[in-house]
Motif scaffolding. Structure first.
Motif, PDB file in Angstrom:
ATOM      1  N   ASN A  50      -8.920   0.524   2.455  1.00 20.69           N
ATOM      2  CA  ASN A  50      -8.871   0.760   1.086  1.00 20.69           C
ATOM      3  C   ASN A  50      -9.681  -0.252   0.141  1.00 20.69           C
ATOM      4  O   ASN A  50      -9.292  -0.696  -1.027  1.00 20.69           O
ATOM      5  CB  ASN A  50      -7.346   0.494   0.728  1.00 20.69           C
ATOM      6  CG  ASN A  50      -6.628   1.894   0.993  1.00 20.69           C
ATOM      7  OD1 ASN A  50      -6.547   2.874   0.451  1.00 20.69           O
ATOM      8  ND2 ASN A  50      -5.881   1.842   2.193  1.00 20.69           N
ATOM      9  N   LEU A 109      -9.438  -0.708  -4.010  1.00 20.11           N
ATOM     10  CA  LEU A 109      -8.952  -2.224  -4.408  1.00 20.11           C
ATOM     11  C   LEU A 109      -9.921  -2.857  -5.221  1.00 20.11           C
ATOM     12  O   LEU A 109      -9.540  -3.820  -5.854  1.00 20.11           O
ATOM     13  CB  LEU A 109      -8.297  -3.000  -3.223  1.00 20.11           C
ATOM     14  CG  LEU A 109      -7.228  -2.230  -2.546  1.00 20.11           C
ATOM     15  CD1 LEU A 109      -6.869  -3.187  -1.381  1.00 20.11           C
ATOM     16  CD2 LEU A 109      -5.907  -2.368  -3.548  1.00 20.11           C
ATOM     17  N   HIS A 120       0.925  -1.304  -0.053  1.00 20.88           N
ATOM     18  CA  HIS A 120       0.004  -0.031   0.166  1.00 20.88           C
ATOM     19  C   HIS A 120       0.815   1.202  -0.026  1.00 20.88           C
ATOM     20  O   HIS A 120       0.536   2.335  -0.461  1.00 20.88           O
ATOM     21  CB  HIS A 120      -0.931   0.062   1.261  1.00 20.88           C
ATOM     22  CG  HIS A 120      -0.216   0.076   2.598  1.00 20.88           C
ATOM     23  ND1 HIS A 120       0.899  -0.913   3.024  1.00 20.88           N
ATOM     24  CD2 HIS A 120      -0.460   1.096   3.486  1.00 20.88           C
ATOM     25  CE1 HIS A 120       1.160  -0.756   4.195  1.00 20.88           C
ATOM     26  NE2 HIS A 120       0.505   0.481   4.565  1.00 20.88           N
ATOM     27  N   GLU A 157      -2.174   5.648  -0.932  1.00 20.21           N
ATOM     28  CA  GLU A 157      -2.312   4.180  -0.584  1.00 20.21           C
ATOM     29  C   GLU A 157      -2.512   3.226  -1.625  1.00 20.21           C
ATOM     30  O   GLU A 157      -3.813   3.565  -2.289  1.00 20.21           O
ATOM     31  CB  GLU A 157      -3.180   4.036   0.774  1.00 20.21           C
ATOM     32  CG  GLU A 157      -2.553   4.501   1.929  1.00 20.21           C
ATOM     33  CD  GLU A 157      -3.249   4.252   3.470  1.00 20.21           C
ATOM     34  OE1 GLU A 157      -4.420   3.625   3.086  1.00 20.21           O
ATOM     35  OE2 GLU A 157      -2.789   4.456   4.231  1.00 20.21           O
ATOM     36  N   PHE A 158      -1.806   2.319  -1.991  1.00 22.94           N
ATOM     37  CA  PHE A 158      -2.106   1.457  -3.175  1.00 22.94           C
ATOM     38  C   PHE A 158      -2.210   2.303  -4.548  1.00 22.94           C
ATOM     39  O   PHE A 158      -2.476   1.624  -5.497  1.00 22.94           O
ATOM     40  CB  PHE A 158      -3.313   0.490  -3.177  1.00 22.94           C
ATOM     41  CG  PHE A 158      -3.089  -0.418  -1.947  1.00 22.94           C
ATOM     42  CD1 PHE A 158      -2.593  -1.663  -2.071  1.00 22.94           C
ATOM     43  CD2 PHE A 158      -3.849  -0.208  -0.680  1.00 22.94           C
ATOM     44  CE1 PHE A 158      -2.416  -2.500  -1.555  1.00 22.94           C
ATOM     45  CE2 PHE A 158      -4.019  -1.120   0.268  1.00 22.94           C
ATOM     46  CZ  PHE A 158      -3.123  -2.203   0.171  1.00 22.94           C
ATOM     47  N   TYR A 173      -5.305  -8.303  -4.437  1.00 20.17           N
ATOM     48  CA  TYR A 173      -5.040  -7.620  -2.956  1.00 20.17           C
ATOM     49  C   TYR A 173      -6.259  -7.763  -2.004  1.00 20.17           C
ATOM     50  O   TYR A 173      -6.379  -7.107  -0.810  1.00 20.17           O
ATOM     51  CB  TYR A 173      -4.750  -6.115  -3.245  1.00 20.17           C
ATOM     52  CG  TYR A 173      -3.468  -5.840  -3.765  1.00 20.17           C
ATOM     53  CD1 TYR A 173      -2.226  -6.164  -2.992  1.00 20.17           C
ATOM     54  CD2 TYR A 173      -3.304  -5.579  -4.821  1.00 20.17           C
ATOM     55  CE1 TYR A 173      -0.907  -6.023  -3.499  1.00 20.17           C
ATOM     56  CE2 TYR A 173      -1.846  -5.341  -5.584  1.00 20.17           C
ATOM     57  CZ  TYR A 173      -0.603  -5.604  -4.845  1.00 20.17           C
ATOM     58  OH  TYR A 173       0.384  -5.516  -5.484  1.00 20.17           O
ATOM     59  N   ASP A 202      -4.283  -0.382   7.409  1.00 24.98           N
ATOM     60  CA  ASP A 202      -4.109   0.586   6.463  1.00 24.98           C
ATOM     61  C   ASP A 202      -4.843  -0.180   5.343  1.00 24.98           C
ATOM     62  O   ASP A 202      -5.820   0.305   4.462  1.00 24.98           O
ATOM     63  CB  ASP A 202      -2.818   1.063   5.877  1.00 24.98           C
ATOM     64  CG  ASP A 202      -2.081   1.776   6.957  1.00 24.98           C
ATOM     65  OD1 ASP A 202      -2.891   2.477   7.913  1.00 24.98           O
ATOM     66  OD2 ASP A 202      -0.791   1.973   6.995  1.00 24.98           O
ATOM     67  N   TRP A 203      -4.669  -1.437   5.049  1.00 31.35           N
ATOM     68  CA  TRP A 203      -5.236  -2.366   3.910  1.00 31.35           C
ATOM     69  C   TRP A 203      -6.811  -2.345   4.173  1.00 31.35           C
ATOM     70  O   TRP A 203      -7.496  -2.029   3.016  1.00 31.35           O
ATOM     71  CB  TRP A 203      -4.796  -3.533   4.063  1.00 31.35           C
ATOM     72  CG  TRP A 203      -4.706  -4.500   2.710  1.00 31.35           C
ATOM     73  CD1 TRP A 203      -5.515  -4.745   1.753  1.00 31.35           C
ATOM     74  CD2 TRP A 203      -3.647  -5.373   2.504  1.00 31.35           C
ATOM     75  NE1 TRP A 203      -5.324  -5.518   0.656  1.00 31.35           N
ATOM     76  CE2 TRP A 203      -3.686  -5.869   1.163  1.00 31.35           C
ATOM     77  CE3 TRP A 203      -2.215  -5.399   2.961  1.00 31.35           C
ATOM     78  CZ2 TRP A 203      -3.095  -6.564   0.569  1.00 31.35           C
ATOM     79  CZ3 TRP A 203      -1.365  -6.185   2.214  1.00 31.35           C
ATOM     80  CH2 TRP A 203      -1.842  -6.780   1.071  1.00 31.35           C
TER      81      TRP A 203
END
Length: 531
Positions: free
Chosen positions: A160, A164, A58, A373-374, A174, A156-157
């Motif tokens: 998102n 994603l 990310h 992020e990403f 992801y 954090d993932w």
């Protein structure tokens, strides 16, 4: 300042031979491994950042950009600008014909040429002792055989999932049945492993030319993007001289535009006009001055700082004493500036950061980023490359500092830094956190220089920043309530931040004692280590 050992926290790491500080434990281990084999700080930094591109997807990766400062033991330094430009066809009139009036963060139009891999190779040729075949080994292994998701990465993932889910290949790579991975989940990226292996064997050309480069261009073309294989093949890294400015007996080095390093120097210059060392480091006066200096400096940034080939002024004019005096004179200690009109400012004329210092005193300040992020959320289907969205800072409108143009490098928030004392390396440091970084550099340095904090305490200390559009303050929960109340009394709109602000790593070099002192931000998963 002495740490209170009854409170949760970290001690700084002291070492004699070498030190590493990164935001992920596997990256720190990869760097140490290279150092133990006899590699130097540059070799170790490349090994570490390659691992981070796998285990912190990310934040960074081969689909992004990077900037580096390398400093010799005698104080000689060189910077590397590893940022790519916009596609040659990306002109304001092109977007007018396409009916595009603004860029969305997941649009193919926000993908500029990824400059990181070319920069890594350029850096190794100039200062390294190992090749990609050795330095990418750990990253390839984690991508092919698996790695466990760290707690902050998982946090954090989870924020998102919507991004994603936009593009099919990204969703497949992801998300797990549409859900983000939890901490401790084992993930593998065999396509990315193959791409890293190709780079290990064929160098940067394997990324920018041939099947991989062609796939990047075709992936973006299918989404309406303008990048071509020729744009990728033309990617190059620029060697630059850092900008230097003194702050209370220390020489601070930042890279010139298209990064925002000059803005960190501008903030420090404004703060130097006030007796910061007499103020409570957690008090309202200190934070008020820091936020006002940053608000003014960031308005200057947005007005003027871009690719130097497109700037209307020379960046050096932004850090002259006369200009800084004028800006500092705008600040009132007891009230917030209601407005900062751009017309009053002309002068007179997400991300990973790591640092390594080796046994010979070579220092590397290294930052690598996908921007948001990403990044763009766009993943190439065969090579598994997640592409950044640095071009999101561009506007398709003509006539502005951030107007897009073919080949133009976008404004970058990522900025590595170094500080010298008596002409010799003293502090290798950097701050993560998008727009926060210039403000974060000033905050970290004043914690150390004005308040006598060690590197770990300076990193741990509470932070605040402002929304770059509304200028409302976001304040970490560890800032005292009385400080928050007093800032509101001064006219600041303020709220407690919903997540930690940024991250940082630093290594201090004590030449007299022959000691390195390293710190790593507890807001992330990583740590410092030494030999």
């Amino acid at each position: 300042m002495t740490r209170d050992f009854q409170l949760p926290g970290r001690s700084p790491v002291h070492a004699r031979e070498a030190a590493v500080a990164t935001s992920h434990p596997l990256a720190t281990s990869a760097a140490l491994e290279i150092l133990l084999e006899g590699g130097n700080a540059v070799d170790a930094a490349i090994a570490a950042v390659a691992v981070q591109g796998v285990v912190e997807p990310h934040m960074t990766g081969i689909g992004g950009d990077c900037f580096v400062i390398v400093t010799e033991p005698d104080g000689r330094m060189i910077g590397f600008n590893g940022s790519g430009g916009a596609p040659k066809a990306a002109m304001p009139e092109t977007f007018a014909d396409l009916g595009v009036s603004r860029f969305e963060p997941t649009s193919a139009h926000t993908v500029t040429v990824p400059g990181a891999v070319r920069a890594w190779e350029t850096l190794l040729k100039a200062h390294g002792t190992r090749g990609f075949d050795r330095l990418l080994k750990r990253a390839i292994g984690y991508a092919r055989d698996g790695f466990t998701v760290a707690p902050r990465v998982a946090h954090d993932w989870a924020n998102n999932v919507e991004k994603l889910s936009v593009h099919d290949h990204t969703r497949a790579c992801y998300l797990l049945n549409g859900a983000p991975p939890a901490a401790g989940t084992v993930l593998k990226y065999p396509l990315l492993a193959d791409t890293l292996s190709a780079i290990a064997e064929g160098g940067a050309d394997a990324f920018y030319s041939g099947p991989i480069g062609e796939e990047i261009a075709s992936t973006l073309a299918k989404l309406g993007g303008l990048m071509t294989a020729d744009d990728l093949a033309a990617c190059h890294t620029t060697a630059v001289s850092p900008i230097l400015r003194d702050y209370k007996g220390h020489t601070i080095a930042e890279l010139p535009p298209n990064g925002q390093g000059v803005i960190a120097l501008l903030i420090l210059g404004i703060l130097e006009r006030f007796e910061l060392e007499t103020l409570d480091p957690l008090g309202p006066e200190r934070f008020h001055l820091e936020m006002e200096a940053a608000r003014i400096a960031y308005t200057v940034r947005d007005q003027f700082v871009t690719d130097p080939g497109f700037m209307d002024i020379c960046h050096t004019s932004l850090v002259t004493d006369a200009y800084i005096d004028r800006l500092a004179g705008m600040i009132a200690i007891d009230r917030r500036l209601a407005d900062i009109p751009g017309s009053s400012l002309p002068p007179q004329t997400d991300t990973v950061y790591l640092t390594v210092v080796d046994k010979d005193g070579l220092s590397v300040s290294f930052i690598n980023s996908l921007f948001n992020e990403f990044g763009s959320g766009i993943t190439t289907p065969k090579s598994g490359i997640l592409l950044h969205n640095r071009g999101y800072v561009f506007t398709p409108e003509p006539g502005k500092a951030q107007s897009i143009s073919g080949g133009k490098r976008p404004l970058h928030t990522i900025i590595p830094a170094m500080a010298l004392k008596d002409g010799a390396p003293w502090l290798s440091f950097g701050v993560m956190g998008g727009h926060y970084q210039a403000c974060g550099h000033a905050h970290l340095l004043t914690n150390i220089i004005d308040y006598g904090m060690d590197v770990q305490a300076a990193i741990d200390a509470p932070r605040m920043f402002f929304d770059v559009e509304t200028h409302a303050l976001n304040i970490e929960s560890t800032v005292p309530a009385r400080t928050v109340d007093s800032l509101r009394y001064r006219g600041h709109e303020a709220s407690i931040a919903t997540t930690a602000i940024g991250g940082a790593q630093a290594i201090m070099i004590d030449r007299e004692r022959g000691v390195l002192t390293a710190g790593s931000d507890p807001r992330k998963d990583g740590h410092a280590a030494g030999l």
